[in-house]
Design an enzyme around this catalytic site. Structure first.
Site, mmCIF file in Angstrom:
data_model
loop_
_atom_site.group_PDB
_atom_site.id
_atom_site.type_symbol
_atom_site.label_atom_id
_atom_site.label_comp_id
_atom_site.label_asym_id
_atom_site.label_seq_id
_atom_site.Cartn_x
_atom_site.Cartn_y
_atom_site.Cartn_z
ATOM 1 N N HIS A 482 -10.214 3.127 0.315
ATOM 2 C CA HIS A 482 -8.909 3.144 0.980
ATOM 3 C C HIS A 482 -8.561 1.754 1.542
ATOM 4 C CE1 HIS A 482 -5.746 5.068 3.571
ATOM 5 N NE2 HIS A 482 -5.974 3.960 4.258
ATOM 6 N N GLU A 483 -9.476 1.232 2.344
ATOM 7 C CA GLU A 483 -9.184 -0.064 2.979
ATOM 8 C C GLU A 483 -9.073 -1.170 1.932
ATOM 9 O OE1 GLU A 483 -8.067 -0.105 5.838
ATOM 10 O OE2 GLU A 483 -8.709 1.910 6.382
ATOM 11 N N HIS A 486 -5.600 -1.376 0.622
ATOM 12 C CA HIS A 486 -4.748 -2.224 1.472
ATOM 13 C C HIS A 486 -5.042 -3.696 1.182
ATOM 14 C CE1 HIS A 486 -2.990 0.825 3.974
ATOM 15 N NE2 HIS A 486 -4.144 1.265 4.438
ATOM 16 N N HIS A 489 -3.439 -4.988 -1.896
ATOM 17 C CA HIS A 489 -1.996 -5.154 -1.698
ATOM 18 C C HIS A 489 -1.722 -6.539 -1.065
ATOM 19 C CE1 HIS A 489 1.859 -2.739 -0.404
ATOM 20 N NE2 HIS A 489 2.090 -3.549 -1.399
HETATM 21 ZN ZN ZN Z 1 -4.605 2.976 5.503
#
Ligand code: ZN
Length: 695
Positions: A482-483, A486, A489
């Site tokens: 998940h991290e 980010h 991105h």
């Molecule tokens: Zn998040």
């Protein structure tokens, strides 16, 4: 004496990685103060002659100033989070009001506003590219939102409010951290903790060994220590057979920073929350919004407050019957297993884990050996490489803030470096809990060339104990992915305008798209086959174990969905329905939401909102719904890979080109449509959660 932080902020050439071995807390305030003073002078000079300005003479110099400030402050902010000593806390708190006042002044700088307005109306505006135009449009929007149109008296009030809100958020977080650290429980015998897996017992033993009171005792007399840090809390709530212990810990955890529980009244966040809500409402009304929820949507993908509320209620309605069914099954199971007639809040995780084990014969402990942290990190890199045609290389000899931390370079297929990141994986004392990605430096075009993005990736995994590598749970693996989503991105952006590069200017309700999207690969056999190998034997994860893991994916999916909707709706209605005459109605709102959507009501002493830092100390006020909103986007984006192949390189390239690399340079909906060929559909989320047939 030189100020390493200021030198770093001023650095024009060479490495962009901060000199963590030389940065001291005492350098923070002087560096930030000097930069702010100089920035103010430069901006006043620019604003004196608006008629002469264009992109090159206005936006680029401003970008330069922002960047210099960010360079000085982002290491301070980061070190305050991951090494929260009294010195760093003081350093951070000394900078915060300065920065807050500065950004508020800049947001209300009439001269600067006039400069942007001039550029937006000039002939040169139409010849700018889309990202550049977006920067200017966003700036004008944000000027409006910062009260530039207000009469002087109201502008002053608005500034005061913003500054006070920033202090209150910090206070909220500090209260919570102090309340979390204050409570510990020591045991002379491990029997009191029976049921806990070996890894959790070893962690409790290590915690005692690290504590001043016990560390000088002979090893066999140090005992076991648990605290309210999430790994300890989670282990006890999930595994401790002693119901009294679970209740005691639940009471301590769910009453942190409140008027209840073992430290009732100490570090109580109640007044902080009431003041935050009142000031947010007042600020929103000053700007002409009905309430803070409406203000929150001004920069989001969702347009109307009703749209958000209907979205959440629709999801609740589709999930609630299944959630009730899941809870009934759990009650029946607890009764059958232990004759329990009154399933309480401190029993649900414990019996849920037992039921999960019985139904799928699967436990975290069975999975952990397949996810040694170094291998999981390597596997993550492998997945990202295959999808996005990039690679990751650890860097030698880079100064960090702790031995656990590694710096990596991100390389494009051509071998060109496109960014850097620091990975700080393990929990330790004085490190803020949870997992997050933060931006250390953003991508932009400098006069001397390309500046590359740098990210901080922070997790709080159970640290390695003894000679064993850290073994992650599947949840922790998912958090890591998940991290990293980010991170990608931020790191894979190709946008050169800092203000809309990476995650900058991405709408909050779309910002979780890449992160939640990447989690999907933790559930794909072809992905796990690459790296999920037993840390002792090297054996791949057996098919049967994978199958059980996969089958367990939607275990209690409806209960979890309902819980997130409860938090989201509570947050949104709390802000939308705020009435100054009545003051903050935190618990009335929470109870009404629970009556409407929840199936299990927590005990009356539960003070969950007092620890809800997302909405009171983070940026999620009237925006917590964003997680669910973005889940619709991420599930639908992943559905494209289900249709075209989970490692389909073309689909990966499309995702990278239309979403990851574009940052906030276009509206989130437009980018999504460019990738998917149509607007998002809610169907994949319901299907992935196993809720479609219940709808
Ligand atoms: Zn998040």
């Amino acid at each position: 004496m030189t100020n390493a932080l200021l030198d770093y902020a001023n650095r024009q050439t060479g490495s962009d990685l901060p000199p963590f071995d030389h940065i001291q807390p005492g350098q923070a305030e002087p560096a930030v103060r000097q930069i702010l003073d100089e920035n103010r002078k430069t901006i006043d000079a620019l604003a004196a002659e608006p008629a002469l300005l264009n992109w090159e003479t206005l936006v680029r110099p401003l970008e330069e100033l922002d960047d210099r400030l960010h360079r000085a402050f982002s290491p301070v902010s980061h070190l305050n989070s991951v090494t929260n000593t009294a010195e760093w806390r003081a350093a951070y708190n000394a900078c915060l009001p300065l920065i807050s006042a500065y950004s508020s002044d800049m947001g209300q700088h009439a001269g600067l506003h006039a400069c942007y307005a001039t550029v937006s109306k000039s002939d040169s505006f139409q010849s700018l590219d889309a990202a550049q135009r977006k920067v200017i449009e966003n700036a004008l929007r944000d000027f409006h939102l910062s009260g530039i149109d207000l009469p002087a008296v109201q502008q002053d009030r608005y500034k005061q409010i913003k500054q006070r809100l920033s202090e209150l958020s910090t206070k909220f977080e500090e209260n919570l951290l102090d309340a979390t650290d204050a409570w510990t429980l020591h045991f002379d015998h491990s029997e009191a903790l029976s049921g806990l897996p070996d890894s959790a017992l070893a962690m409790a033993k290590q915690k005692a060994a690290n504590k001043d009171e016990y560390k000088d005792l002979p090893e066999d007399q140090r005992g076991w220590l648990i605290g309210l840090d999430f790994p300890s809390y989670h282990a006890v709530m999930t595994y401790a057979q002693d119901r009294g212990l679970r209740e005691q810990m639940y009471r301590a955890f769910c009453t942190r920073a409140s008027d209840q529980g073992p430290y009732a009244g100490q570090w109580d966040n109640s007044d902080v929350m009431a003041e935050i809500l009142a000031l947010r409402h007042e600020a929103a009304q000053l700007l002409g919004f009905d309430n803070y929820a409406q203000r929150s949507l001004a920069t989001k993908m969702a347009r109307e407050t009703d749209e958000v509320v209907s979205f959440l209620r629709d999801l609740a309605q589709r999930s609630r019957p299944r959630a009730q069914q899941e809870l009934d099954e759990l009650r029946a199971f607890a009764k059958e297993l232990d004759g329990l007639d009154d399933l309480q809040a401190w029993d649900t995780s414990y019996y849920a884990e037992k039921l999960r084990q019985q139904r799928y014969a699967i436990s975290n402990e069975e999975l952990r050996p397949y996810f040694p942290a170094p291998q999981a990190i390597q596997g993550l890199f492998e997945v990202a490489s295959r999808l996005f045609n990039v690679s990751f290389e650890p860097m030698e000899g880079i100064a960090t803030w702790h031995d656990d931390v590694t710096a990596y370079a991100v390389l494009a297929a051509s071998g060109e470096t496109v960014g850097y990141f620091y990975l700080d994986p393990y929990a330790r004392d004085a490190k803020r809990g949870g997992a997050w990605m933060d931006d250390c430096l953003g991508r932009r075009l400098r006069t001397d060339g390309q500046q590359l993005p740098i990210a901080f990736l922070t997790c709080n995994f159970t640290p390695p104990v003894g000679n064993k590598p850290a073994l992650l749970t599947h949840d922790e693996l998912t958090t890591l992915f998940h991290e990293f989503g980010h991170g990608l991105h931020h790191l894979l952006t190709r946008i050169d305008c800092a203000d809309v590069a990476g995650i900058n200017a991405v709408a909050w309700d779309a910002v979780e798209l890449p992160s939640q999207f990447l989690e999907n690969w933790c559930w794909e056999k072809v992905a796990l086959d690459e790296f999920a190998r037993h840390f002792e034997t090297g054996e791949p994860m057996p098919d049967d174990l994978f199958q059980r893991l996969h089958n367990s994916k939607n275990f209690h999916a409806a209960l979890m969905m309902i819980r997130q909707i409860e938090f989201s709706l509570f947050d949104f209605l709390l802000h939308r329905d705020y009435d100054p005459d009545q003051g903050a109605k935190v618990y009335e709102t929470l109870n009404a939401v629970r009556a409407e959507v929840s199936v299990l009501t927590p005990p009356a002493f539960n003070r969950f909102p007092n620890g809800f830092s997302h909405i009171f100390a983070g940026g999620y006020g009237a925006g917590y719904y964003s997680y669910k909103w973005a889940e619709v986007l991420s599930a639908d984006a992943f559905a494209a890979f289900e249709e075209e192949g989970v490692f389909n390189a073309d689909t990966g390239a499309r995702f990278k080109d239309h979403i990851l690399s574009q940052g906030g340079s276009a509206e989130a909906m437009d980018l999504f449509v460019r990738f998917r060929g149509r607007e998002p559909s809610i169907e994949p989320l319901l299907r992935h959660s196993g809720l479609l047939d219940a709808a």
